[in-house]
Design a protein around this motif. Structure first.
Motif, PDB file in Angstrom:
ATOM      1  N   TYR A  59       0.827  -1.215   0.000  1.00 20.08           N
ATOM      2  CA  TYR A  59       0.000   0.000   0.000  1.00 20.08           C
ATOM      3  C   TYR A  59       0.860   1.263   0.000  1.00 20.08           C
ATOM      4  CZ  TYR A  59      -3.176   3.585   1.761  1.00 20.08           C
ATOM      5  OH  TYR A  59      -3.890   4.745   1.922  1.00 20.08           O
ATOM      6  N   LEU A  60       1.838   1.304   0.878  1.00 20.14           N
ATOM      7  CA  LEU A  60       2.661   2.510   0.992  1.00 20.14           C
ATOM      8  C   LEU A  60       3.596   2.682  -0.193  1.00 20.14           C
ATOM      9  CD1 LEU A  60       3.499   2.413   4.812  1.00 20.14           C
ATOM     10  CD2 LEU A  60       1.884   3.907   3.645  1.00 20.14           C
ATOM     11  N   VAL A  61       4.094   1.556  -0.746  1.00 22.46           N
ATOM     12  CA  VAL A  61       4.958   1.664  -1.917  1.00 22.46           C
ATOM     13  C   VAL A  61       4.181   2.152  -3.117  1.00 22.46           C
ATOM     14  CG1 VAL A  61       6.351   0.344  -3.552  1.00 22.46           C
ATOM     15  CG2 VAL A  61       6.631  -0.020  -1.101  1.00 22.46           C
ATOM     16  N   ILE A  62       2.970   1.671  -3.261  1.00 22.77           N
ATOM     17  CA  ILE A  62       2.145   2.112  -4.390  1.00 22.77           C
ATOM     18  C   ILE A  62       1.854   3.603  -4.285  1.00 22.77           C
ATOM     19  CG2 ILE A  62      -0.165   1.891  -5.386  1.00 22.77           C
ATOM     20  CD1 ILE A  62      -0.027  -1.074  -4.702  1.00 22.77           C
ATOM     21  N   HIS A  63       1.704   4.109  -3.076  1.00 22.13           N
ATOM     22  CA  HIS A  63       1.401   5.526  -2.868  1.00 22.13           C
ATOM     23  C   HIS A  63       2.669   6.375  -2.729  1.00 22.13           C
ATOM     24  CE1 HIS A  63      -2.499   3.742  -1.875  1.00 22.13           C
ATOM     25  NE2 HIS A  63      -3.030   4.956  -2.105  1.00 22.13           N
ATOM     26  N   MET A  64       3.814   5.834  -3.077  1.00 30.16           N
ATOM     27  CA  MET A  64       5.056   6.592  -2.997  1.00 30.16           C
ATOM     28  C   MET A  64       5.214   7.487  -4.221  1.00 30.16           C
ATOM     29  SD  MET A  64       8.886   5.090  -2.356  1.00 30.16           S
ATOM     30  CE  MET A  64       8.892   4.226  -3.914  1.00 30.16           C
ATOM     31  N   MET A  65       5.774   8.679  -4.000  1.00 26.42           N
ATOM     32  CA  MET A  65       5.947   9.633  -5.095  1.00 26.42           C
ATOM     33  C   MET A  65       7.008   9.133  -6.067  1.00 26.42           C
ATOM     34  SD  MET A  65       3.783  12.028  -4.282  1.00 26.42           S
ATOM     35  CE  MET A  65       4.217  13.512  -5.169  1.00 26.42           C
ATOM     36  N   SER A  66       6.832   9.451  -7.343  1.00 25.78           N
ATOM     37  CA  SER A  66       7.801   9.056  -8.363  1.00 25.78           C
ATOM     38  C   SER A  66       9.046   9.919  -8.273  1.00 25.78           C
ATOM     39  CB  SER A  66       7.177   9.187  -9.753  1.00 25.78           C
ATOM     40  OG  SER A  66       6.879  10.550 -10.024  1.00 25.78           O
ATOM     41  N   ASP A  67      10.111   9.444  -8.921  1.00 29.03           N
ATOM     42  CA  ASP A  67      11.361  10.212  -8.915  1.00 29.03           C
ATOM     43  C   ASP A  67      11.180  11.567  -9.575  1.00 29.03           C
ATOM     44  OD1 ASP A  67      12.529   8.089  -7.666  1.00 29.03           O
ATOM     45  OD2 ASP A  67      13.463   7.269  -9.475  1.00 29.03           O
ATOM     46  N   SER A 117      -2.471  11.448   7.062  1.00 30.05           N
ATOM     47  CA  SER A 117      -3.412  10.878   8.034  1.00 30.05           C
ATOM     48  C   SER A 117      -4.816  10.800   7.446  1.00 30.05           C
ATOM     49  CB  SER A 117      -3.415  11.729   9.311  1.00 30.05           C
ATOM     50  OG  SER A 117      -2.143  11.692   9.938  1.00 30.05           O
ATOM     51  N   VAL A 118      -5.212  11.839   6.715  1.00 38.32           N
ATOM     52  CA  VAL A 118      -6.519  11.805   6.064  1.00 38.32           C
ATOM     53  C   VAL A 118      -6.587  10.652   5.062  1.00 38.32           C
ATOM     54  CG1 VAL A 118      -8.090  13.074   4.545  1.00 38.32           C
ATOM     55  CG2 VAL A 118      -6.936  14.261   6.427  1.00 38.32           C
ATOM     56  N   GLN A 119      -5.523  10.464   4.302  1.00 38.99           N
ATOM     57  CA  GLN A 119      -5.505   9.382   3.310  1.00 38.99           C
ATOM     58  C   GLN A 119      -5.586   8.013   3.985  1.00 38.99           C
ATOM     59  OE1 GLN A 119      -5.252   9.824  -0.219  1.00 38.99           O
ATOM     60  NE2 GLN A 119      -5.829   7.643  -0.162  1.00 38.99           N
ATOM     61  N   LEU A 120      -4.830   7.813   5.030  1.00 36.26           N
ATOM     62  CA  LEU A 120      -4.823   6.524   5.722  1.00 36.26           C
ATOM     63  C   LEU A 120      -6.145   6.243   6.427  1.00 36.26           C
ATOM     64  CD1 LEU A 120      -1.215   6.589   7.246  1.00 36.26           C
ATOM     65  CD2 LEU A 120      -2.026   5.112   5.410  1.00 36.26           C
ATOM     66  N   GLY A 164     -11.855  -4.639   6.340  1.00 38.65           N
ATOM     67  CA  GLY A 164     -12.679  -3.452   6.541  1.00 38.65           C
ATOM     68  C   GLY A 164     -12.097  -2.431   7.488  1.00 38.65           C
ATOM     69  N   LYS A 165     -10.869  -2.612   7.963  1.00 42.67           N
ATOM     70  CA  LYS A 165     -10.230  -1.658   8.865  1.00 42.67           C
ATOM     71  C   LYS A 165      -9.486  -0.578   8.070  1.00 42.67           C
ATOM     72  CE  LYS A 165      -9.444  -4.874  12.712  1.00 42.67           C
ATOM     73  NZ  LYS A 165      -8.415  -5.481  13.600  1.00 42.67           N
ATOM     74  N   GLU A 166      -9.326   0.598   8.711  1.00 46.76           N
ATOM     75  CA  GLU A 166      -8.580   1.669   8.080  1.00 46.76           C
ATOM     76  C   GLU A 166      -7.111   1.284   7.911  1.00 46.76           C
ATOM     77  OE1 GLU A 166     -10.433   2.099  10.747  1.00 46.76           O
ATOM     78  OE2 GLU A 166     -12.054   3.471  10.199  1.00 46.76           O
ATOM     79  N   ALA A 167      -6.504   1.858   6.895  1.00 51.74           N
ATOM     80  CA  ALA A 167      -5.092   1.567   6.647  1.00 51.74           C
ATOM     81  C   ALA A 167      -4.210   2.064   7.795  1.00 51.74           C
ATOM     82  CB  ALA A 167      -4.657   2.218   5.334  1.00 51.74           C
ATOM     83  N   TYR A 168      -4.693   3.086   8.559  1.00 49.63           N
ATOM     84  CA  TYR A 168      -3.926   3.607   9.686  1.00 49.63           C
ATOM     85  C   TYR A 168      -3.615   2.523  10.711  1.00 49.63           C
ATOM     86  CZ  TYR A 168      -2.305   8.129  11.422  1.00 49.63           C
ATOM     87  OH  TYR A 168      -1.532   9.201  11.757  1.00 49.63           O
ATOM     88  N   ALA A 169      -4.551   1.569  10.880  1.00 50.31           N
ATOM     89  CA  ALA A 169      -4.355   0.524  11.881  1.00 50.31           C
ATOM     90  C   ALA A 169      -3.184  -0.374  11.529  1.00 50.31           C
ATOM     91  CB  ALA A 169      -5.633  -0.290  12.033  1.00 50.31           C
ATOM     92  N   TYR A 170      -2.877  -0.523  10.238  1.00 53.87           N
ATOM     93  CA  TYR A 170      -1.795  -1.401   9.810  1.00 53.87           C
ATOM     94  C   TYR A 170      -0.470  -0.630   9.598  1.00 53.87           C
ATOM     95  CZ  TYR A 170      -5.697  -4.547   8.913  1.00 53.87           C
ATOM     96  OH  TYR A 170      -6.815  -5.316   9.038  1.00 53.87           O
ATOM     97  N   ALA A 171      -0.582   0.704   9.486  1.00 57.32           N
ATOM     98  CA  ALA A 171       0.625   1.480   9.174  1.00 57.32           C
ATOM     99  C   ALA A 171       1.665   1.376  10.275  1.00 57.32           C
ATOM    100  CB  ALA A 171       0.252   2.942   8.930  1.00 57.32           C
ATOM    101  N   TRP A 172       1.242   1.179  11.521  1.00 52.63           N
ATOM    102  CA  TRP A 172       2.195   1.102  12.627  1.00 52.63           C
ATOM    103  C   TRP A 172       3.069  -0.140  12.547  1.00 52.63           C
ATOM    104  CZ3 TRP A 172       2.822   5.414  15.181  1.00 52.63           C
ATOM    105  CH2 TRP A 172       1.773   6.333  15.240  1.00 52.63           C
TER     106      TRP A 172
END
Length: 944
Positions: free
Chosen positions: A27-35, A228-231, A240-248
Motif C-alpha cells: 500500500y505505501l509503496v504504491i502511494h510513494m511519489m515518483s522520482d 493521516s486523512v488518506q490513511l 474493513g479496517k482503516e489503513a492507519y491501523a496497519y501502518a504502525w
C-alpha cells in the motif's frame, strides 16, 4: 467501472495480500511519489542559488550605493514597533517587527514554498522527463513488472490527499540543508560568511534560520495531516479496517512519526520564553534533537534521504571544525599559556609605566612619505607633558588596564549591574571591529557558551600581550549573566581573588580589584567584518546601553586609523590617514545611557580616543535618559503691542521656554537644538504627538531583561559625575568666551589700525587717493567695540562646528590636515586634583597616587586613573534624549562624502535610528552624483 477509468483513479488499488505487513508495505509503496515528482525540490534550490549569486555580486561589486539601492534601502531598513494599551500601562517592552526588507524576504520565501508545495500536479508520470511540463493531464502509461512498484501509478496525478502529503514531505526534506546553512557560524562551512560570497554571519541569518525552521515544521505538519486523512479514508477490503491501523507495523512509518515528534520537541524548546529564560534547555535540546531528527527523517523515506544526510554532514563538519579551532584558540594544543607580567596602567595620564608597556617602534606607523603631502599626526606640547611619545597614545586601550594571564579573564563589577571581562588569548587571535565571541566561564557554567561583542580591537603590532586583549561588557540579566554577576560578587565578599579549584599559572600577578577566572572563547563571528569604514567620509556611531561594546571597538579602530595606523594591523582593512583610498575625515559618537555613572564602563577608552582625535575630527556626545524635566508651556496667546497707528504690530515675545534639558541647573550647557520635543520610533520625524506616545526611556537604553540592581554608592557616583561634568562645561564655556572676546578685540584693533592710516577721510595708495572712508566707518568700529559680549549657550556649542563652510554647509576638505592630538580651545586644562577630590567626596577612602581602589560600600570600586578619565568624559555627558534625526541630518549636510552609520541598542532605539536614516536617504542626490544621498547602515541586531 471500466478498467480505463479505474487506471485514472488518483488512489491506486492495492492488491489483496493476506499478510498484514505485506499488504501495508504494498500500500505505501504504491502511494510513494515518483522520482520525477522531486522536480520541485530542485526548482527550490535553483531559486536559492540565483538569489545567493545576486547578493554575492552586489557585495563584491559594492553596488548598493546606486540609485536603485537608495530606493530599496530607504524602504527596506525601516522597522516598526508596536505597544498595546495594556503593555503600555505595565511599562513593558514594545513588540518590534523585523525591518521591512526582512519581512519582504520572509514573505517571498513563504510564498515560494507554498507555490512549490501546491502549484502544478503533485505526482509526475515516471515515464516523463524530469522537467517535462508538456503533459499535465491524466494519461495511461505502461509500467515495469515488479513485486510492488508494478502497481505504482504510471500517469500524472494532479491532486490527491496522498500526493499532496508526499509533495509537502519532499519540500520539507529539501529545506533541511538550507535551514542548517543559515545556522552555521564558522567558515568555510558557513558558506554565506565566506569573504568571496556575501560575508554574512549568523547574526544576520538567525532570523532566517528560525523562520525557515518554522516553515519546515509547518509543511511537515501538512505532510502528516494529508497522509493521516488518506490513511483514515482507505480501508482494507479483506478486513474493513482503516489503513492507519496497519501502518504502525511498517517500520518506516514509525521512523516518520519519531522524526515528527523530535521536530516538535525541537520547536517547543526553541520558543522565545524557553530560549530567553532557560537558554541551557534550548541549547542542549538543539544539540541533541537536531541530529536525531535528521537521522530518523532519513530512515523514514530513503529515496529522499540525501537531503537529510547532506544537512547532517555539514552540521557535524562545522561542529568538528569549531571544536578543533576551540582547542587551538584556547591553548589546548600546546600554545603558550604561561603568565605574562601584568599591565597596571589604568589611564593615559598615569605617568608610571610598567616595564612591559614599551613604546611602539617607529616602523609601526606609516612613514612621512606615505602621507602624500599631509604631515603625520604629532602631539601638542600640552599632550607631550603627559605622553612621552605619540606611539604610547596609539597603543590599544586594553593596555590601559590590568592584564590577566593568558587563558584567564579579569572580572570587575561596574555600575549598572555590569561586569567587565578582560581576557588574554593564549596566542594571537585577530578579529574585526564589531565582531563577537562565544564565551564560556567554567566556574559559572561548565558547558554553555554565550555571545558577547568585543569592546576592544586587536593589534598585530603591539609590543605586549595587550594587543590580543578581548574586553567584554556583560550587563546582568536573568540566567547566565546574572549567575556571572552573583559568582563574582560572592567571591569578592569572601575576599577571594579567583574561584576555588582553579589553579593559576606560576608567577601570576593578582589584580588589586576584581577576580581572575578561567575562560574559554569561540570565534570571532559577526557580519561587521564586511563593513568598509574607510570608504566613507563621515562615520556616525549610535549606541545605547550595553550596545556601546559594538561602538567602542569601531570608534577605537577609526581613531587609530585617523592617527596614522594602518587598519590591516588592527583587524580591519588596509588603510589609514594619508594612504590611498582612506576617505574618513570625521567620526561622531552618540551614546544613550540610563545613569551618569555608566560612563565608568568605558571612560578610559573614550578619553583616549578624544585625546588622539580632538574635535572636529571626533565629537563624543553622551545622553542620560533617566531625566524628568519640568516643562514650561508658552502662553496661549502672546501679547501684541502697537507702537503707533502707523507702525505694524510687533509681538512681545516672552523669554524662551524651558526645554527638557533646561530644567536642570546646567541647562545652559546643553545643545538645546537636540532636545526640542520627545522622540519615538513610529510616524514621521516631525510628528510631535507620535513622539510623545512613544516616549519610553527604558526602551531606548535597556535591553529586554536588563537588571536595574545598583551597588552601594552608585547614587553618589551619579551625582558626582553630573556635578563634575557641569563644572567642567562651565569652565570650558568661560574659556571659550575668553577666546571669543579676544577674537573680537583683535578685529577691533585691526579696524583701528586701518583708520590710523587714513588722511582726511581718504585712503592713499602710492600717493594717490583711492577710496573714501565711509561716513559710517566710525560707527562701524564703535559698533564692533560695543558689541563685545560673551558667547551665548547656543553660540558656545555652535563653535564646535566652526570648521564648516558658512555658505554651503559642506565640510571643508581642501586642503585637509590630519586630525592631530592637539589642545582644543574648547577643552582647556583642568585641575585634575580638584576633580578627583570632587569625585571622591563622601567615599570610604581618598585614592592615593599609587591608584589604590576607592570602595563604595565595599562593592563599587574605582581607582584614581579611572576617576580621572570619568571626570574628563563627564564634560560630554548631558541629560535628556537626543534628536537622532537632527544629529544625523547635520552630519549628512556637513559631510564631504558618503556617510555610514553604526548602530547597536534595544529594538526601539534601533527603530528610531533606522527611521532617521530612511528619512535622510535621498535617491535624487545619488542620481546627481552626490554620495551623501545614500547612507549605509552597519548594525548588530541578533538574539539566540
Amino acid at each position: 467501472m471500466s478498467s480505463s477509468l479505474q487506471a485514472l483513479d488518483p488512489n491506486p488499488t492495492t492488491p489483496v495480500y493476506t499478510n498484514d505487513v505485506q499488504w501495508i508495505t504494498a500500500y505505501l509503496v504504491i502511494h510513494m511519489m515518483s522520482d520525477n515528482s522531486r522536480r520541485y525540490a530542485y526548482i527550490f534550490w535553483f531559486c536559492i542559488a540565483a538569489v545567493f549569486l545576486v547578493f554575492t555580486l552586489l557585495h563584491l561589486t559594492r553596488s548598493r550605493g546606486s540609485i536603485v539601492g537608495a530606493y530599496w534601502a530607504k524602504w527596506a531598513i525601516r522597522r516598526r514597533t508596536w505597544r498595546g494599551k495594556i503593555a503600555r500601562r505595565q511599562n513593558q517592552y514594545p513588540v518590534s517587527l523585523p525591518p521591512n526588507g526582512q519581512l519582504l524576504c520572509l514573505a517571498v520565501l513563504a510564498i515560494v514554498t507554498i507555490l512549490l508545495c501546491f502549484a502544478g500536479p503533485d505526482y509526475i508520470n515516471p515515464a516523463d522527463g524530469l522537467f517535462d511540463v508538456t503533459n499535465l493531464g491524466l494519461s495511461v502509461r505502461s509500467y515495469d513488472v515488479s513485486q510492488f512498484t508494478r502497481w505504482q501509478p504510471q500517469y500524472t496525478i494532479y491532486k490527491a490527499w496522498w500526493t499532496a502529503g508526499g509533495r509537502t514531505g519532499i519540500i520539507a526534506f529539501s529545506f533541511l540543508p538550507l535551514c542548517v546553512l543559515f545556522a552555521l557560524k564558522a567558515p568555510p562551512f558557513a558558506i554565506f560568511a565566506l569573504p568571496f560570497t556575501t560575508q554574512i554571519y549568523f547574526d544576520k541569518l538567525s532570523w532566517l534560520h528560525r523562520w525557515s525552521a518554522r516553515l519546515i515544521y509547518g509543511i511537515t505538519l501538512l505532510h502528516v495531516v494529508f497522509w493521516s486523512v488518506q490513511l483514515l479514508s482507505d480501508t482494507r477490503a479483506l478486513t474493513g479496517k482503516e489503513a492507519y491501523a496497519y501502518a504502525w507495523q511498517y517500520e518506516k512509518f514509525v521512523y516518520g512519526w519519531a522524526a515528527f515528534l523530535l521536530m516538535t520537541l525541537l520547536v517547543v524548546f526553541s520558543i522565545n520564553p524557553i530560549r530567553k529564560h532557560h537558554y541551557e534547555t534550548f541549547y542542549f535540546g538543539h544539540v541533541t534533537l537536531v541530529p536525531l531528527t535528521l537521522i530518523f527523517a532519513a530512515l523514514h523515506h530513503p529515496p529522499v534521504a540525501m537531503w537529510c544526510w547532506v544537512a547532517l554532514a555539514i552540521w557535524i563538519a562545522e561542529r568538528v571544525w569549531r571544536g578543533t579551532w576551540w582547542l587551538y584558540t584556547n591553548g589546548l594544543f600546546g600554545r603558550d599559556t604561561t603568565s605574562a607580567p601584568a599591565i597596571v596602567i589604568a589611564s593615559p595620564t598615569h605617568k608610571t609605566v610598567d616595564s612591559e608597556t614599551q613604546m611602539l617602534r617607529p616602523s609601526t606607523f606609516a612613514s612621512p612619505q606615505s602621507y602624500s603631502g599631509y604631515p603625520p599626526p604629532t602631539p601638542s606640547p600640552y599632550l607631550s607633558d603627559q605622553y612621552s611619545h605619540v606611539s604610547q597614545l596609539m597603543e590599544p586601550a586594553s593596555a590601559l588596564r590590568y592584564s590577566p594571564p593568558p587563558g584567564y579573564a579579569h572580572v570587575e563589577l561596574l555600575s549598572g549591574a555590569t561586569v567587565r571581562l578582560t581576557y588574554i588569548s593564549p596566542g594571537f587571535l585577530s578579529w574585526a571591529p564589531g565582531q563577537h565571541f562565544l564565551i564560556n566561564v567554567p566556574s559559572v557554567s561548565r558547558f554553555v557558551s554565550h555571545p558577547f561583542t568585543a569592546a576592544s580591537i586587536c593589534d598585530e603590532q603591539a609590543p605586549s600581550n595587550s594587543g590580543r586583549a578581548i574586553v567584554l561588557l556583560v550587563r546582568s540579566k536573568a540566567g547566565w549573566t546574572r549567575d556571572l554577576w552573583d559568582c563574582t560578587l560572592k567571591l569578592l565578599s569572601q575576599g577571594r581573588n579567583h574561584p576555588p579549584g582553579e589553579t593559576l599559572p606560576n608567577g601570576t600577578v593578582m589584580p588589586k580589584s576584581g577576580v581572575v577566572m578561567r575562560m574559554f572563547i569561540d570565534g570571532p563571528f559577526g557580519s561587521a567584518i564586511r563593513a568598509r569604514w574607510e570608504d566613507n567620509a563621515t562615520v556616525v556611531i549610535f549606541v545605547a546601553g550595553s550596545g556601546v561594546s559594538f561602538g567602542l571597538s569601531i570608534l577605537e579602530y577609526l581613531c587609530l586609523c585617523l592617527a596614522g595606523r594602518d587598519g590591516k594591523h588592527l583587524g580591519g582593512r588596509a588603510g589609514g590617514w594619508g594612504q590611498k583610498g582612506f576617505a574618513t575625515r570625521r567620526v561622531r559618537f552618540v551614546w544613550l545611557i540610563r545613569e551618569y555613572g555608566h560612563i565608568q564602563w568605558c571612560a578610559s577608552i573614550l578619553r583616549r580616543c578624544m585625546s588622539m582625535i580632538p574635535s572636529p575630527g571626533l565629537d563624543v556626545d553622551i545622553f542620560v535618559t533617566n531625566f524628568q524635566p519640568q516643562i514650561r508651556r508658552l502662553p496661549s496667546r502672546p501679547k501684541i503691542e502697537y507702537d503707533s497707528e502707523l507702525n505694524p504690530p510687533a509681538p512681545h515675545f516672552s523669554h524662551r521656554t524651558s526645554s527638557p534639558a533646561e530644567s536642570e541647573s546646567d541647562a545652559e550647557d546643553v545643545d538645546l537644538s537636540y532636545y526640542v520635543g520627545e522622540f519615538g520610533d513610529e510616524g514621521d520625524v516631525g510628528d510631535m504627538s507620535v513622539r510623545r506616545r512613544e516616549d519610553y526611556t527604558l526602551d531606548l537604553t535597556n535591553f529586554d531583561g536588563d537588571n536595574e540592581t545598583t551597588l552601594p554608592g552608585e547614587a553618589q557616583l551619579n551625582r558626582r559625575v553630573q556635578k563634575v561634568g557641569k563644572d567642567r562645561r562651565a569652565h570650558s564655556r568661560k574659556f571659550s568666551n575668553a577666546i571669543h572676546m579676544k577674537e573680537q578685540l583683535d578685529e577691533f584693533a585691526r579696524l583701528q589700525r586701518q583708520s590710523v592710516h587714513s588722511t582726511d577721510g581718504l585712503l592713499t595708495h602710492e600717493g594717490k587717493p583711492t577710496h573714501k572712508r565711509s561716513p559710517s566707518s566710525e560707527s562701524t568700529v564703535g559698533g564692533d567695540l560695543a558689541s563685545l559680549k560673551p558667547l551665548s549657550s547656543n553660540d558656545y556649542h555652535n563653535r564646535r562646528h566652526s570648521y564648516l563652510s558658512a555658505d554651503s554647509h559642506v565640510h571643508v576638505s581642501s586642503p585637509l590636515r590630519p586630525p592631530t592630538p592637539t589642545l582644543s580651545p574648547l577643552t582647556p586644562t583642568f585641575d585634575e586634583t580638584e576633580t578627583i577630590m570632587s569625585l571622591s567626596a563622601n567615599t570610604v577612602e581618598i585614592p592615593t597616587a599609587e591608584g589604590d581602589a576607592v570602595t563604595y560600600g565595599q562593592r563599587l570600586q574605582l581607582n584614581e586613573p579611572e576617576m580621572r578619565d570619568m571626570a574628563v568624559v563627564a564634560e560630554h555627558v548631558r541629560p535628556g534624549k537626543p534628536r537622532i534625526d537632527r544629529i544625523l541630518k547635520d552630519e549628512v549636510d556637513w559631510s564631504n562624502g558618503s556617510v555610514v552609520v553604526a548602530c547597536c541598542g534595544p529594538s526601539s532605539f534601533s527603530a528610531m535610528v533606522r527611521k532617521a536614516i530612511a528619512c535622510q536617504i535621498n535617491p535624487a542626490r545619488v542620481w546627481k552624483g552626490d554620495r551623501r544621498g545614500y547612507i549605509d547602515l552597519i548594525s548588530e541586531e541578533f538574539s539566540y
